[in-house]
Design a protein around this motif. Structure first.
Motif: not given
Length: 108
Positions: A81-82, A89-96
């Motif tokens: 899960g982690a 989280l890495n994907q979200a940061q890349a999208h931002v």
């Protein structure tokens, strides 16, 4: 042996020579036999108790292994899960970051 004891008693009561010694020897033999029997009973009881303790120990060991397996499965699920959370989280940061690089023409 029982017959010898009875014969020795009879001869002693009738006044035979050396009969007293035979009675004492028979009595000593009974005492030795009784002591051996007592020793065997005590040994049997100790073995029974040791067997009981071994069974209890084995039961506790099995329960402990089962609990450890459950804990291992929980840790593996948490780790997985982690890892998924970290990937998300890495994907979200890349999208931002991508959104920051390309300004939206409607927003200008």
């Amino acid at each position: 042996k029982a017959q010898e004891l009875e014969d020795a008693k009879r001869e002693f009561l009738l006044g035979g020579v050396g009969n007293t010694q035979k009675l004492f020897l028979a009595r000593e033999a009974r005492q030795r036999a009784s002591a051996v029997t007592d020793s065997l009973k005590k040994g049997h009881e100790r073995l029974r108790e040791a067997n009981k303790q071994a069974t209890e120990t084995e039961h506790i060991g099995v329960e402990t292994l089962q609990e450890l397996r459950k804990q291992r499965e929980t840790i593996i699920k948490m780790r997985d899960g982690a890892t998924n959370l970290s990937d998300n989280l890495n994907q979200a940061q890349a999208h931002v970051k991508e959104l920051d690089k390309n300004p939206c023409s409607v927003m200008q």
